[in-house]
Design a protein around this motif. Structure first.
Motif, short mmCIF file in Angstrom:
data_model
loop_
_atom_site.label_atom_id
_atom_site.label_comp_id
_atom_site.label_asym_id
_atom_site.label_seq_id
_atom_site.Cartn_x
_atom_site.Cartn_y
_atom_site.Cartn_z
N GLY A 169 -57.62 38.77 16.14
CA GLY A 169 -57.71 37.53 15.38
C GLY A 169 -59.13 37.04 15.21
O GLY A 169 -60.10 37.75 15.51
N HIS A 170 -59.26 35.82 14.72
CA HIS A 170 -60.55 35.20 14.48
C HIS A 170 -60.73 34.03 15.45
O HIS A 170 -59.81 33.21 15.63
N GLU A 171 -61.90 33.93 16.05
CA GLU A 171 -62.22 32.81 16.94
C GLU A 171 -63.49 32.15 16.43
O GLU A 171 -64.54 32.78 16.37
N ILE A 172 -63.36 30.89 16.06
CA ILE A 172 -64.47 30.14 15.49
C ILE A 172 -64.99 29.17 16.53
O ILE A 172 -64.22 28.45 17.17
N ILE A 173 -66.31 29.14 16.71
CA ILE A 173 -66.95 28.26 17.68
C ILE A 173 -67.81 27.24 16.94
O ILE A 173 -68.53 27.59 16.00
N CYS A 174 -67.73 25.98 17.37
CA CYS A 174 -68.55 24.95 16.75
C CYS A 174 -69.03 23.96 17.81
O CYS A 174 -68.51 23.93 18.94
N ALA A 175 -70.01 23.15 17.46
CA ALA A 175 -70.50 22.14 18.38
C ALA A 175 -69.42 21.09 18.64
O ALA A 175 -68.56 20.84 17.79
N GLN A 176 -69.46 20.50 19.80
CA GLN A 176 -68.46 19.49 20.16
C GLN A 176 -68.46 18.34 19.15
O GLN A 176 -67.39 17.85 18.77
N ASP A 177 -69.63 17.92 18.71
CA ASP A 177 -69.74 16.78 17.79
C ASP A 177 -69.12 17.06 16.43
O ASP A 177 -68.67 16.13 15.75
N SER A 178 -69.10 18.32 16.01
CA SER A 178 -68.56 18.66 14.69
C SER A 178 -67.16 19.27 14.76
O SER A 178 -66.63 19.70 13.74
N TYR A 179 -66.58 19.29 15.94
CA TYR A 179 -65.28 19.94 16.16
C TYR A 179 -64.19 19.39 15.22
O TYR A 179 -63.46 20.16 14.60
N GLY A 180 -64.10 18.08 15.11
CA GLY A 180 -63.06 17.48 14.27
C GLY A 180 -63.22 17.86 12.81
O GLY A 180 -62.24 18.23 12.14
N GLU A 181 -64.43 17.79 12.29
CA GLU A 181 -64.66 18.11 10.88
C GLU A 181 -64.42 19.59 10.59
O GLU A 181 -63.83 19.94 9.56
N VAL A 182 -64.88 20.46 11.47
CA VAL A 182 -64.69 21.90 11.27
C VAL A 182 -63.20 22.25 11.30
O VAL A 182 -62.70 23.01 10.46
N THR A 183 -62.47 21.66 12.24
CA THR A 183 -61.04 21.92 12.35
C THR A 183 -60.30 21.51 11.09
O THR A 183 -59.47 22.26 10.55
N LYS A 184 -60.60 20.32 10.59
CA LYS A 184 -59.93 19.83 9.38
C LYS A 184 -60.23 20.73 8.18
O LYS A 184 -59.33 21.03 7.38
N ALA A 185 -61.48 21.16 8.05
CA ALA A 185 -61.86 22.00 6.92
C ALA A 185 -61.14 23.34 6.95
O ALA A 185 -60.65 23.83 5.92
N LEU A 186 -61.05 23.94 8.14
CA LEU A 186 -60.39 25.24 8.26
C LEU A 186 -58.89 25.12 8.10
O LEU A 186 -58.24 25.99 7.51
N GLU A 187 -58.31 24.04 8.60
CA GLU A 187 -56.87 23.84 8.43
C GLU A 187 -56.51 23.64 6.97
O GLU A 187 -55.45 24.09 6.52
N ALA A 188 -57.38 22.98 6.23
CA ALA A 188 -57.13 22.78 4.81
C ALA A 188 -57.12 24.10 4.06
O ALA A 188 -56.42 24.26 3.05
N LYS A 189 -57.87 25.07 4.55
CA LYS A 189 -57.99 26.36 3.87
C LYS A 189 -57.00 27.40 4.39
O LYS A 189 -56.42 28.18 3.62
N PHE A 190 -56.75 27.39 5.72
CA PHE A 190 -55.95 28.46 6.32
C PHE A 190 -54.67 27.96 7.01
O PHE A 190 -53.90 28.77 7.53
N GLY A 191 -54.44 26.67 7.05
CA GLY A 191 -53.25 26.15 7.72
C GLY A 191 -53.48 25.94 9.21
O GLY A 191 -54.61 25.91 9.70
N ASP A 192 -52.40 25.78 9.95
CA ASP A 192 -52.49 25.52 11.39
C ASP A 192 -53.09 26.70 12.13
O ASP A 192 -52.66 27.85 11.93
N PRO A 193 -54.04 26.46 13.03
CA PRO A 193 -54.57 27.54 13.86
C PRO A 193 -53.58 27.89 14.97
O PRO A 193 -52.65 27.13 15.24
N THR A 194 -53.78 29.02 15.61
CA THR A 194 -52.94 29.40 16.74
C THR A 194 -53.40 28.70 18.01
O THR A 194 -52.62 28.52 18.95
#
Length: 248
Positions: A169-194
């Protein structure tokens, strides 16, 4: 990221075979209750609760169990758990961070200290090893949602720092401060993460010989077996030969 992923994947596979499912469900339910109590019982408005529910679903936890755990957070007579972090060392100088949830600090501290001691490790002061780790967000997707290049492009556009793609699978890493924004953007494109949440990522991993690696595996297993322990993070990497032996 390789060391963390390598070790956690091994432990996850072993956990599916060796761990008592009721204990796994108990820890998942506790995190759901704590997350709901600290925020709101609506996962759409509570990132930590949403992450806890995703983790529960990944372990095939029944929907009724999840709903009961959320409702428990609104009860006046429920236990009051708090998050505690422990830090320590294992054989070979490996560093470990232990996250626990407890309603009795003294009991949990005693249990964690005993787990370290009986397995060749030593509990240290808070902050003793945390500087070797970064607190980051992780978002995981199955390999089928996108190819590696598409996921990398989407993750970078969302503001992520790193992407690791493999046959698992794919594992995406981001800074703690941007975690919420990155999660929302990826969910909008790929749906719920595992899987999604905040983790401790080792800045560097240390290689250990197979004998030391087996001792460290036993240490982590003993620590994870404590009822109050939720997560264990490490900074060591196992050899391919030991990994093959553990996966056999």
């Amino acid at each position: 990221m390789a060391g963390h992923s390598q070790f956690k994947n091994i432990m996850h596979r072993k956990g599916r075979v060796d761990a008592v499912r009721s204990k796994i469900f108990g820890k998942l339910a506790r995190e759901i209750t704590v997350a709901a109590k600290l925020g709101t019982p609506d996962p759409a408005m509570n990132p930590r609760l949403r992450a806890a529910i995703l983790a529960a679903r990944a372990e095939n936890m029944p929907k009724d169990n999840i709903e009961r755990a959320i409702k428990k957070a609104t009860g006046a007579d429920g236990e009051n758990y708090e998050d505690i972090r422990y830090e320590g060392y294992g054989p070979g100088g490996a560093a470990l961070i232990v996250e626990a949830q407890t309603d009795n600090r003294n009991r949990t501290a005693s249990d964690v200290r005993s787990a370290f001691t009986k397995s060749g490790g030593s509990l240290a002061e808070t902050g003793a090893v945390a500087f070797m780790f970064d607190r980051v967000g992780v978002i995981a997707y199955p390999v089928g949602v996108a190819d590696a290049d598409t996921m990398l492009e989407a993750a970078i556009e969302a503001g992520a720092d790193d992407v690791s793609s493999s046959e698992e699978g794919h594992e995406i890493i981001c800074a703690q401060d941007s975690y919420g924004e990155v999660t929302k953007a990826l969910e909008a494109k790929f749906g719920d993460p595992t899987r999604t949440g905040l983790i401790w990522k080792a800045q560097n991993t240390i290689d250990v010989d197979d004998e030391t690696g087996e001792k460290l595996i036993r240490l982590v297993e003993v620590i994870e077996d404590q009822d109050d322990v939720q997560n264990v993070y490490v900074n060591f990497a196992l050899s391919p030969a030991l990994m093959a032996k553990l996966e056999a």
